[in-house]
Design an enzyme around this catalytic site. Structure first.
Site, PDB file in Angstrom:
ATOM      1  N   ARG A 121      82.302  46.047  26.328  1.00 54.41           N
ATOM      2  CA  ARG A 121      81.752  45.225  27.409  1.00 54.41           C
ATOM      3  C   ARG A 121      81.974  45.944  28.738  1.00 54.41           C
ATOM      4  O   ARG A 121      82.924  45.664  29.470  1.00 54.41           O
ATOM      5  CB  ARG A 121      82.429  43.868  27.412  1.00 54.41           C
ATOM      6  N   GLN A 138      71.886  43.255  17.624  1.00 49.17           N
ATOM      7  CA  GLN A 138      71.382  43.331  18.999  1.00 49.17           C
ATOM      8  C   GLN A 138      71.728  44.700  19.592  1.00 49.17           C
ATOM      9  O   GLN A 138      72.857  45.158  19.481  1.00 49.17           O
ATOM     10  CB  GLN A 138      72.031  42.210  19.821  1.00 49.17           C
ATOM     11  N   ARG A 148      75.788  52.063  19.928  1.00 52.25           N
ATOM     12  CA  ARG A 148      77.002  51.632  20.639  1.00 52.25           C
ATOM     13  C   ARG A 148      78.075  51.135  19.688  1.00 52.25           C
ATOM     14  O   ARG A 148      79.193  50.814  20.123  1.00 52.25           O
ATOM     15  CB  ARG A 148      76.649  50.532  21.666  1.00 52.25           C
ATOM     16  N   HIS A 189      72.793  51.204  29.256  1.00 48.47           N
ATOM     17  CA  HIS A 189      73.123  49.835  29.676  1.00 48.47           C
ATOM     18  C   HIS A 189      74.258  49.860  30.710  1.00 48.47           C
ATOM     19  O   HIS A 189      75.320  49.286  30.528  1.00 48.47           O
ATOM     20  CB  HIS A 189      73.531  49.032  28.444  1.00 48.47           C
ATOM     21  N   ASP A 243      68.132  38.160  34.136  1.00 51.01           N
ATOM     22  CA  ASP A 243      67.931  38.977  32.936  1.00 51.01           C
ATOM     23  C   ASP A 243      66.452  39.339  32.882  1.00 51.01           C
ATOM     24  O   ASP A 243      65.641  38.575  32.371  1.00 51.01           O
ATOM     25  CB  ASP A 243      68.356  38.197  31.683  1.00 51.01           C
ATOM     26  N   GLU A 263      69.767  48.959  34.344  1.00 48.95           N
ATOM     27  CA  GLU A 263      69.735  49.755  33.118  1.00 48.95           C
ATOM     28  C   GLU A 263      68.410  50.510  32.994  1.00 48.95           C
ATOM     29  O   GLU A 263      67.355  49.898  32.969  1.00 48.95           O
ATOM     30  CB  GLU A 263      69.919  48.803  31.927  1.00 48.95           C
TER      31      GLU A 263
HETATM   32  O1  TA6 Z   1      70.280  44.313  28.916  1.00 51.74           O
HETATM   33  C1  TA6 Z   1      70.353  42.954  29.195  1.00 51.74           C
HETATM   34  C2  TA6 Z   1      70.704  42.236  27.910  1.00 51.74           C
HETATM   35  O2  TA6 Z   1      69.759  42.503  26.932  1.00 51.74           O
HETATM   36  C3  TA6 Z   1      70.867  40.736  28.163  1.00 51.74           C
HETATM   37  O3  TA6 Z   1      69.848  40.004  27.545  1.00 51.74           O
HETATM   38  C4  TA6 Z   1      72.248  40.414  27.608  1.00 51.74           C
HETATM   39  O4  TA6 Z   1      72.188  39.987  26.314  1.00 51.74           O
HETATM   40  C5  TA6 Z   1      72.948  41.747  27.744  1.00 51.74           C
HETATM   41  O5  TA6 Z   1      71.979  42.693  27.428  1.00 51.74           O
HETATM   42  C6  TA6 Z   1      74.217  41.922  26.984  1.00 51.74           C
HETATM   43  O6  TA6 Z   1      73.993  42.052  25.642  1.00 51.74           O
HETATM   44  P1  TA6 Z   1      75.247  42.180  24.643  1.00 51.74           P
HETATM   45  O7  TA6 Z   1      74.654  42.368  23.285  1.00 51.74           O
HETATM   46  O8  TA6 Z   1      76.039  43.382  25.096  1.00 51.74           O
HETATM   47  O9  TA6 Z   1      76.041  40.920  24.790  1.00 51.74           O
END
Ligand code: TA6
Length: 286
Positions: free
Chosen positions: A57, A80, A85, A157, A201, A260
């Site tokens: 994070r 996601q 990563r 990111h 976002d 990003e």
């Molecule tokens: O890049 C923005 C995003 O896609 C947001 O929608 C939010 O979910 C953020 O990334 C963080 O994502 P994560 O999977 O690291 O919690």
């Protein structure tokens, strides 16, 4: 020592100034820290998990081969933001002394069986990081080493450390098409300066201008991009911060902003043997 390789991380230190450095975790090849004359430029959560069990994070997580969560297609069973990563990268060593530059690599042999099963294509990623007196340059080379075409999305990111979210301004996005995940709407950015006053976002698509992050008119970071046309702006604000177990302190959203650089509004197709490259250079005035 310009390059220090430790068990789980690599540290680059500028020979001309020992308080200017970058620290990279092999897990995710995630830049954890970038200091200039001892001053931290990036935001890293105090609750960031650094043991390899989840994504970091903060700092600069790498998103590949999918941005977000795909509902269909070859990446739909990946987590996601993909596996880059969440995987341990190989340190490939120093490639230049000036600027101080190192490389990391990732291939099928470095990712988990589960990710391999979910996304079985052959690939090579070469991640280059260069440290200057007031610059951080990152570049990614993507190669399709398989016998079939595959598609990908990619993104740096980056979590920028900012003095005060109430004063932050993002410039260079005027007139750009936006996909807003909070308002669930698409529009063209009409503001000359983008400010952050609530959960934000947004995917700004095809941004031609260089991007400038400022605070009350004072420049903080200039962002120069090659081959990554999209810019995502994210701040989880109050509730979003609370809902993430690894986001600490809870009011940390007041001193961070993710801006990003990526190629996420469409898929890039690579044919066998084809390579693709992108880069981002951040110049700090913090
Ligand atoms: O890049 C923005 C995003 O896609 C947001 O929608 C939010 O979910 C953020 O990334 C963080 O994502 P994560 O999977 O690291 O919690």
């Amino acid at each position: 020592m310009p390059i220090e390789q430790r068990d789980k991380e690599v540290i680059l230190t500028l020979p001309s100034d020992e308080s200017t450095s970058v620290k990279v975790l092999l897990h995710g090849a995630n830049i954890l820290s970038w200091t200039i004359a001892g001053k931290e430029q990036l935001w890293l959560s105090e609750g960031a998990v650094l043991d390899g069990s989840k994504a970091v994070r903060g700092g600069v997580p790498l998103v590949f081969p999918v941005f977000g969560k795909a509902s269909s297609g070859p990446t739909s069973t990946l987590p996601q933001h993909g596996f880059a990563r969440l995987s341990t990268w190989e340190f490939l060593g120093q490639v230049s002394a000036s600027p101080l530059t190192v490389q990391f690599g990732l291939g099928p042999e470095n990712i988990s069986d589960a990710f391999r099963k979910a996304w079985g294509f052959d690939f090579t990623l070469i991640y280059t990081i260069a440290l200057g007196a007031d610059t951080l340059e990152t570049a990614m080379r993507v190669e399709n080493t398989s016998k079939v075409n595959w598609d990908f999305q990619i993104l740096f990111h980056t979590y920028f450390r900012i003095p005060d979210v109430d004063k932050v301004e993002v410039n260079g996005l005027t007139g750009v098409s936006v996909k807003d995940k909070v308002s669930k709407s698409d529009y063209s950015e009409s503001n000359t300066t983008v400010t952050v006053t609530s959960e934000t976002d947004r995917v700004y698509e095809d941004v031609n201008n260089d991007v400038l992050i400022a605070s009350a008119g004072k420049p903080l970071f200039h962002i120069y991009r090659k081959n990554v046309a999209d810019v995502v702006v994210w701040n989880p604000w109050v509730n979003g911060s609370k809902n993430m177990g690894d986001f600490r302190p809870e009011d940390g959203y007041k001193s961070m902003l993710c801006v990003e650089a990526g190629s996420v509004s469409k898929w890039t197709t690579l044919s066998p043997g084809q390579t693709w490259e992108c880069s981002e250079k951040i110049k700090s005035s913090l």
